[in-house]
Structures are given as structure tokens and as C-alpha cells.
Design an enzyme around this catalytic site. Structure first.
Site, mmCIF file in Angstrom:
data_model
loop_
_atom_site.group_PDB
_atom_site.id
_atom_site.type_symbol
_atom_site.label_atom_id
_atom_site.label_comp_id
_atom_site.label_asym_id
_atom_site.label_seq_id
_atom_site.Cartn_x
_atom_site.Cartn_y
_atom_site.Cartn_z
ATOM 1 N N CYS A 146 16.465 15.428 -3.787
ATOM 2 C CA CYS A 146 16.868 14.371 -4.715
ATOM 3 C C CYS A 146 17.969 14.879 -5.645
ATOM 4 O O CYS A 146 17.837 15.957 -6.235
ATOM 5 C CB CYS A 146 15.665 13.917 -5.535
ATOM 6 N N GLU A 165 -18.419 1.436 -14.282
ATOM 7 C CA GLU A 165 -16.967 1.490 -14.447
ATOM 8 C C GLU A 165 -16.613 0.889 -15.803
ATOM 9 O O GLU A 165 -17.194 -0.119 -16.212
ATOM 10 C CB GLU A 165 -16.282 0.702 -13.315
ATOM 11 N N CYS A 198 15.725 14.116 -14.093
ATOM 12 C CA CYS A 198 14.456 13.395 -14.067
ATOM 13 C C CYS A 198 13.288 14.377 -14.134
ATOM 14 O O CYS A 198 13.298 15.413 -13.469
ATOM 15 C CB CYS A 198 14.372 12.555 -12.793
ATOM 16 N N CYS A 212 14.365 6.382 -6.644
ATOM 17 C CA CYS A 212 13.502 7.563 -6.570
ATOM 18 C C CYS A 212 13.107 7.794 -5.116
ATOM 19 O O CYS A 212 12.603 6.879 -4.448
ATOM 20 C CB CYS A 212 12.256 7.355 -7.423
ATOM 21 N N CYS A 235 -8.631 14.920 -10.341
ATOM 22 C CA CYS A 235 -7.172 14.978 -10.281
ATOM 23 C C CYS A 235 -6.623 16.059 -11.192
ATOM 24 O O CYS A 235 -5.400 16.247 -11.253
ATOM 25 C CB CYS A 235 -6.564 13.626 -10.633
ATOM 26 N N GLN A 239 -5.087 4.303 -5.504
ATOM 27 C CA GLN A 239 -4.347 5.514 -5.182
ATOM 28 C C GLN A 239 -2.941 5.170 -4.685
ATOM 29 O O GLN A 239 -2.774 4.279 -3.853
ATOM 30 C CB GLN A 239 -5.091 6.313 -4.114
#
Length: 377
Positions: free
Chosen positions: A93, A259, A101, A180, A327, A206
Site C-alpha cells: 500500500c 449479551e 495511514c 484501502c 482478540c 467479524q
């Protein structure tokens, strides 16, 4: 889950600023957060600098981007590479690099090297925060093209004249971009294993096309749910894991979900017929509800982790197995240490490259009572 852009905190000046100064440095190991560690001789000791756009073993020129005389550490960019690593590649990129970026951490590394760096970070966090030595392999996931074209939901910063941009690292400043390279050609697919999921337009899903299948497979493999068992799905979202747990435990079993997002809970009930779902803070709900024993637990907390209150509520249900979807490896390691205090040990770990070109990794950890031998894999 895909992390939101981080905003820099307001920093108090602690002496003379060194921003803009340049130093030659040998680059040390990778660290959590998308940078490597360098040490600059300063007076009686070394100054730690967290350096982006570098690789372990390289000799580079570092330009300081954050740092004053009184800071414990500085931040910097590798603006010139004097002795490159064999793992270094040309970033695909044109917007990746110092001052550009801030979305990608590792475009200057080959994909195998990126995954090796991520594995090293996960190992180090488990060693440092949980006292564990764990072998980690970061697995590729189908759905990207050489690490590009996987982000099915992308946000740009609108600019005057219909242009758009991306923010710099730890900054509000915007770099104008045409496109992007991580952005997928198509939007997200909400079909997993032949099952369609209703997801709100702004709801969580996701972003890597291969992520739902990979995570569902890893969780089911880890838990090995049996007909008639009971399962508790925490931070359940729209019911991705609940749906397949219901299939596995059958009509004689039970799946309950908690949740925090009420709209996601309503969708989870629609996606998962027979699901007992509750909306609310997970720790608060578990303090008063679902207090019977459960055979299985799925934990898929936000980036900060489940934390002690929730972990202790989970072990109070005495599950035979907990699948923890993480994560953030530091949050995972801290929670694994809390599980260990209560007699649960890490018996299996898988890591997935769901965010190529960035420093982020998704892990699925299996925790079982310490008096149960790890099942052969």
C-alpha cells in the site's frame, strides 16, 4: 473482533521534548501493540523506544514521534533502514509507512513473518502475565488475498470535495487515500455453515470473511459438546456460537446466552430458536441468574477481557470446559491467570490471523479443571 481506532490520551509534558530527533538503533524483539523494542544509550542507562515500521534484528534510523526527558519510554518510527531483515518486503500500500495511514502495523513484513511475530507476542503475554510456556502457531484463514481484501466493513474519514482519508497512528490527523487495500470487494456475508444470521446494519460481525467459520469450528472442537449438555454463551452477540451449540446439545440440552446489547439479544433469539437469552451486563446478570451448574461455557468478551468478576462467576458454575475467544492476548493472559487461581488450566490454544497486515490476532483458548487431563488432540 475488529478494534476501534485508538485515540491518544492527553499527555502531560515531562521535561524537554525529543520529538523529531533521530537516532541510529538496533531493533530488538517485537512487543504487544505493533511495534518493536529498541534501546538508546541515555546517561546512566538505556531509554526504551517502541519503534513502528521496523523488524527485529534490523539497524535503522529512528525518528522520535512521542517522548520527553521525563517519560519512561518514547515512541518512534523507523524512517530509514540501514540493515534490513530478510523478512522485510515492500509494503503493497502506498499509504503504509512513517507519517502515513496508521491502520496497518506490519505491511513491511512478509506474511509468514507477520504470523511469527504475532505468535511471539501471544507467547510472551502468556509467559509474562500467566506464567505459562505455550507453543503458539498463528493460522492463516481463507478469505483474503495475500493478506489483502479482507475487511468487509470499512470506515473512511470524509474530506472536502468528496474525498476520503484514514487517520495517522495515535493521531486525529487524516491522510487522504484513494482506497484501502484491506477493504474487501464485497460486504460481509452473514451465512455460516449453511445458516443465515440476521445482523443489524451497525451491529458487530467479524470483518474477515473466514472468521465466523474458523471461530465456530475452533470453539466446537475445543468444547466437544454432547447431546443433553448445558451451555452458557457469554457476550453472545447475535448468537453465532449459540446457534451451533443448540444443534450439538439437541432437544435434551440447554443453551443460555447473555449479551449487553439489547438489539443483538433480540436478533439472537430470532437466529437461534429455543435460545434462553438475557440482555444486560454479563457480570451483573450472572450475579443473579443462570446460577445452576453448566457443562460448557463460551466467553467472547470485548478487548478488555472478561476480568475477575466474570471469571469467578464462570468457575462458580463448574463447567467441564470453557472456550475463551480473545482478540487481545494480554487480556486473555490476565484472565487465564485468574482461572488458574480457581483450579482451571489452559489445555489448548489456537490463534488465527483474522487481521492480516495489522498486529492483531484472535485466539481460542480451552480451559478445563486442573484435575482433568488434557484430551489428546
Amino acid at each position: 473482533m475488529s478494534p476501534p481506532p485508538r485515540r491518544p490520551r492527553a499527555r502531560q509534558q515531562r521535561g524537554q521534548s525529543h520529538v523529531g530527533e533521530r537516532f541510529e538503533a538496533e531493533i530488538g524483539p517485537v512487543a504487544h501493540g505493533g511495534h518493536c523494542v529498541a534501546r538508546l544509550p541515555q546517561g546512566d542507562g538505556d531509554r526504551v523506544v517502541f519503534v513502528r515500521h521496523a523488524l527485529p534484528g534490523e539497524r535503522v534510523v529512528v525518528e522520535i514521534t512521542e517522548g520527553t526527558e521525563g517519560d519512561r519510554f518514547w515512541r518512534g518510527d523507523a524512517v530509514e533502514v540501514l540493515a534490513p531483515s530478510p523478512d522485510r518486503v515492500v509494503a503493497p500500500c502506498p499509504y503504509a509507512g512513517p507519517g502515513q495511514c496508521g491502520g496497518c502495523d506490519f505491511q513491511h513484513a512478509s506474511l509468514p513473518a507477520q504470523r511469527a511475530l504475532k505468535a511471539q507476542v501471544v507467547r510472551e503475554q502468556l509467559r509474562r502475565l500467566a506464567g505459562l510456556e505455550v507453543e503458539v502457531v498463528v493460522e492463516a484463514v481463507p478469505g483474503d488475498t495475500a493478506g489483502l481484501g479482507w475487511r468487509t466493513r470499512q470506515r473512511y474519514v470524509p474530506l472536502p470535495g468528496g474525498r476520503r482519508g484514514m487517520r495517522k497512528h495515535r493521531s486525529h490527523d487524516v491522510v487522504p487515500v484513494e482506497r484501502c487495500l484491506l477493504e474487501a470487494p464485497d460486504g460481509p456475508s452473514f451465512e455460516v455453515r449453511g445458516t443465515w444470521f440476521d445482523v443489524a446494519a451497525s451491529g458487530f460481525w467479524q470483518v474477515h470473511p473466514g472468521a465466523p467459520e474458523a471461530l465456530v469450528g475452533a470453539v466446537l472442537d475445543a468444547l466437544d459438546p454432547q447431546p443433553g449438555e448445558s451451555a452458557l454463551d457469554l457476550y453472545a452477540g447475535v448468537g453465532l456460537f449459540s446457534r451451533f451449540l443448540l444443534d450439538a446439545v439437541g432437544p435434551g440440552g440447554r443453551v443460555c446466552a447473555v449479551e449487553g446489547d439489547g438489539s443483538a439479544v433480540r436478533l439472537a433469539r430470532r437466529n437461534c430458536r429455543g435460545l434462553d437469552a438475557t440482555a444486560g451486563d454479563v457480570g451483573a446478570v450472572l450475579a443473579t441468574t443462570y446460577d445452576a451448574p453448566f457443562d460448557l461455557v463460551v466467553l467472547d468478551p470485548p478487548r478488555v477481557g472478561a476480568k475477575r468478576k466474570v471469571v469467578e462467576q464462570v468457575v462458580d458454575r463448574r463447567p467441564r470446559a470453557v472456550a475463551y475467544v480473545a482478540c487481545d492476548p494480554a487480556a486473555l493472559a490476565r484472565d487465564v491467570a485468574i482461572f488458574a487461581e480457581h483450579g482451571y488450566r489452559l489445555t489448548d490454544l489456537r490463534a488465527f490471523d483474522l487481521f492480516p497486515m495489522t498486529s492483531h490476532t484472535e485466539c481460542v483458548a480451552l480451559l478445563e479443571p486442573a484435575d482433568v487431563c488434557a484430551r489428546p488432540r
